[in-house]
Design a protein around this motif. Structure first.
Motif, short mmCIF file in Angstrom:
data_model
loop_
_atom_site.label_atom_id
_atom_site.label_comp_id
_atom_site.label_asym_id
_atom_site.label_seq_id
_atom_site.Cartn_x
_atom_site.Cartn_y
_atom_site.Cartn_z
N SER A 12 3.93 -15.85 -60.32
CA SER A 12 4.63 -15.93 -59.04
C SER A 12 5.89 -16.26 -59.24
O SER A 12 6.74 -15.87 -58.60
N ALA A 16 9.46 -14.04 -57.97
CA ALA A 16 10.43 -14.68 -57.50
C ALA A 16 11.86 -14.43 -58.33
O ALA A 16 12.87 -14.10 -57.69
N SER A 50 10.32 -21.03 -51.53
CA SER A 50 9.59 -22.38 -51.41
C SER A 50 8.48 -22.53 -52.62
O SER A 50 7.97 -21.65 -52.99
N VAL A 52 5.01 -23.57 -53.57
CA VAL A 52 3.47 -23.61 -53.13
C VAL A 52 2.77 -24.74 -53.75
O VAL A 52 2.91 -24.73 -54.76
N ASN A 67 6.92 -18.99 -53.79
CA ASN A 67 6.90 -18.12 -52.42
C ASN A 67 8.35 -17.73 -52.20
O ASN A 67 9.09 -18.69 -52.08
N LEU A 69 10.49 -16.68 -49.56
CA LEU A 69 10.49 -16.70 -47.91
C LEU A 69 11.05 -15.70 -47.15
O LEU A 69 10.93 -15.05 -46.30
#
Length: 138
Positions: A12, A16, A50, A52, A67, A69
């Motif tokens: 993740s 990002a 953000s 998680v 995450n 956004l």
């Protein structure tokens, strides 16, 4: 937390940082594009991240990834440059340039690149640990 969760978390983060690199590259590519009005001028874009969280027990939390956004446009005013000879100049001889700060974008690119590299190393280290654990019985 198992070692397999590490791949989800670093994955993740890789995703990002990839978004961050792409928006930074887009900002830098459009940094010197001119337009004839404020509304048509390219606006710098920045991703919003953000954390998680995954609940463990009670009030304790453990990180579970990053995450994205979304991507927001900068609210800063575009730069105005006097160039009456430019075919895109307005009635006052001004052209409008994006509100992109090249130095800031280079710092973002270096930071995103290093973060990406660190997360690749995390995934590689976790893979090596799993392989060595499997080889313990041999």
């Amino acid at each position: 937390m198992s070692l397999h969760n590490i791949f989800d978390i670093s994955g993740s983060a890789l995703s990002a940082q990839s978004v961050r690199l792409n928006t930074t590259a887009s900002n830098m590519a459009n940094a010197e594009s001119v337009s004839s009005s404020v509304n048509e001028t390219y606006k710098a874009r920045h991703p919003v991240f953000s954390a998680v969280y995954e609940s463990l027990s009670g009030s304790k939390y453990s990180g579970a990834g990053v995450n994205v956004l979304g991507v927001v446009e900068s609210a800063a005013e575009p730069r105005v440059k006097y160039q009456p000879e430019n075919p895109l100049s307005d009635e006052n001889g001004n052209v409008f340039l994006p509100n992109v700060n090249i130095v800031e974008e280079m710092a973002n690119m270096i930071s995103a690149s290093r973060n990406y590299q660190a997360n690749v190393e995390i995934a590689n280290t976790a893979k090596t640990l799993i392989q060595r654990t499997l080889n313990l019985g041999q």
